[in-house]
Design an enzyme around this catalytic site. Structure first.
Site, mmCIF file in Angstrom:
data_model
loop_
_atom_site.group_PDB
_atom_site.id
_atom_site.type_symbol
_atom_site.label_atom_id
_atom_site.label_comp_id
_atom_site.label_asym_id
_atom_site.label_seq_id
_atom_site.Cartn_x
_atom_site.Cartn_y
_atom_site.Cartn_z
ATOM 1 N N ASP A 62 63.956 34.863 52.638
ATOM 2 C CA ASP A 62 64.097 33.801 51.888
ATOM 3 C C ASP A 62 65.545 33.519 51.442
ATOM 4 O O ASP A 62 66.493 34.398 51.644
ATOM 5 C CB ASP A 62 63.232 34.335 50.648
ATOM 6 N N LYS A 103 64.339 28.098 50.398
ATOM 7 C CA LYS A 103 64.471 26.972 49.853
ATOM 8 C C LYS A 103 65.954 26.831 49.421
ATOM 9 O O LYS A 103 66.495 27.750 48.851
ATOM 10 C CB LYS A 103 63.777 27.009 48.680
ATOM 11 N N MET A 119 62.297 30.676 36.993
ATOM 12 C CA MET A 119 62.288 29.103 37.424
ATOM 13 C C MET A 119 61.884 28.199 36.554
ATOM 14 O O MET A 119 61.028 27.323 36.571
ATOM 15 C CB MET A 119 60.937 28.990 38.694
HETATM 16 C C1 LIG Z 1 60.372 32.306 43.614
HETATM 17 S S1 LIG Z 1 60.789 33.355 42.168
HETATM 18 C C2 LIG Z 1 60.872 34.951 43.054
HETATM 19 C C3 LIG Z 1 61.081 35.899 42.104
HETATM 20 C C4 LIG Z 1 61.213 37.486 42.815
HETATM 21 N N1 LIG Z 1 59.931 37.681 43.567
HETATM 22 C C5 LIG Z 1 61.497 38.562 42.032
HETATM 23 O O1 LIG Z 1 60.868 39.351 41.905
HETATM 24 O O2 LIG Z 1 62.921 38.560 41.424
HETATM 25 C C6 LIG Z 1 62.574 32.896 42.023
HETATM 26 C C7 LIG Z 1 63.208 32.917 40.811
HETATM 27 O O3 LIG Z 1 63.519 34.328 40.406
HETATM 28 C C8 LIG Z 1 64.652 34.411 39.527
HETATM 29 N N2 LIG Z 1 65.854 35.074 40.200
HETATM 30 C C9 LIG Z 1 65.609 35.845 41.552
HETATM 31 N N3 LIG Z 1 66.687 36.288 41.736
HETATM 32 C C10 LIG Z 1 67.618 36.200 40.481
HETATM 33 C C11 LIG Z 1 68.956 36.550 40.152
HETATM 34 N N4 LIG Z 1 69.739 37.147 41.147
HETATM 35 N N5 LIG Z 1 69.302 36.058 39.199
HETATM 36 C C12 LIG Z 1 68.582 35.309 38.314
HETATM 37 N N6 LIG Z 1 67.450 35.080 38.406
HETATM 38 C C13 LIG Z 1 66.866 35.478 39.717
HETATM 39 C C14 LIG Z 1 64.810 32.753 39.246
HETATM 40 O O4 LIG Z 1 64.215 32.496 38.083
HETATM 41 C C15 LIG Z 1 64.501 32.202 40.596
HETATM 42 O O5 LIG Z 1 64.319 30.652 40.321
#
Ligand SMILES: C[S@@+](CC[C@H](N)C(=O)[O-])C[C@H]1O[C@@H](n2cnc3c(N)ncnc32)[C@H](O)[C@@H]1O
Length: 254
Positions: free
Chosen positions: A36, A58, A171
């Site tokens: 991803d 994405k 998100m």
């Molecule tokens: C589809 S969700 C997946 C979350 C993922 N499975 C997790 O446990 O972190 C994606 C969202 O996770 C958050 N996110 C993921 N990585 C991030 C990071 N390094 N810094 C800030 N937000 C993050 C954001 O809100 C992003 O839009």
């Protein structure tokens, strides 16, 4: 005969050192990796040279592949290559569409294992010294999505804004103003809020404020995705603890 299997593997929040040993060992046994956008590409180096690699994430709001196409690709790759590692940002079971992928594999008779990962919801907060719980300040926390499949703000955000829990919202940047208004409508305009973008990576940016002023501050700082929003009294502790750790730092914007 080729043994097909699927491992759903959590890649952690972005810092390539925040992956588990079990995830590394699983990557070392990969015949194909479907990864991803939020996965640090450095992690692909753990895979054997022969492993097929495909980005399925994405970027800039565009899906490289739809979820249905990803499900089909998992099955196709498992049949063609053997062991497929589906490498996902954070933890696969936190807003990761993992259930759909597991169902697709199971329907095709492909055995599945899950390797948990460190979710951004926990790690990004901790790495910026924001404890999600703290004795006497926050007894629980919510991890919620800002928006639902229909694009509306999740009803859970309304419920969470009424609680005294720490609220971690993923998100949600496209609806930041409306979400903060929900807190203000509950008479909680003064609740401390932090927004952390690209947490645990060299591109990390952070802005702090309150529900009443964070939207303007985030706009001024050019904050965008991927980011987590943390609302709760615990956000204040960051400043107190960082003063101990960093003596002369301006930590508001890195
Ligand atoms: C589809 S969700 C997946 C979350 C993922 N499975 C997790 O446990 O972190 C994606 C969202 O996770 C958050 N996110 C993921 N990585 C991030 C990071 N390094 N810094 C800030 N937000 C993050 C954001 O809100 C992003 O839009």
């Amino acid at each position: 005969m080729l043994q097909s299997s699927l491992s759903l593997v959590g890649a952690g929040p972005g810092d390539p050192e925040m992956i588990t040993l079990k995830a590394i060992r699983t990557l070392q046994r990969a015949d194909a990796i479907l990864y991803d956008a939020l996965v640090n590409p450095e992690l692909l180096e753990y895979a054997p040279a022969h492993a097929y690699r495909q980005f399925v994430g994405k970027r800039y709001g565009c899906h490289a592949l739809s979820q249905q196409e990803i499900n089909a690709l998992i099955v196709e790759c498992a049949r063609q290559y053997g062991h497929v590692v589906r490498l996902k940002g954070g933890d696969p079971f936190v807003f990761g569409r993992a259930v759909e992928e597991i169902e697709a594999a199971r329907e095709a008779g492909i055995p599945v294992t899950v390797v948990p990962g460190i979710s951004s919801a926990l790690a990004v907060a901790a790495s910026r010294m924001i404890p999600l719980t703290c004795r006497g300040i926050a007894e629980s926390f919510w991890i919620t999505t800002g928006t639902t499949r229909s694009g509306d703000i999740s009803e859970d955000v309304h419920l969470a804004a009424r609680s005294t829990a720490t609220v971690v919202i993923l998100m949600a940047m496209s609806r930041l103003g409306a979400i903060m208004q929900i807190f203000c409508d509950q008479g909680r305009g003064d609740v401390p809020v932090a927004i952390i973008q690209n947490g645990t990576t060299p591109q990390e940016k952070i802005v702090t404020g309150t529900a009443a002023d964070i939207t303007a501050r985030a706009e001024a700082a050019g904050m965008g995705n991927p980011a987590i929003i943390i609302a709760g009294e615990v956000v204040k502790l960051k400043a107190a603890m960082e003063n101990i750790v960093y003596t002369a730092a301006s930590y508001e914007e890195k």
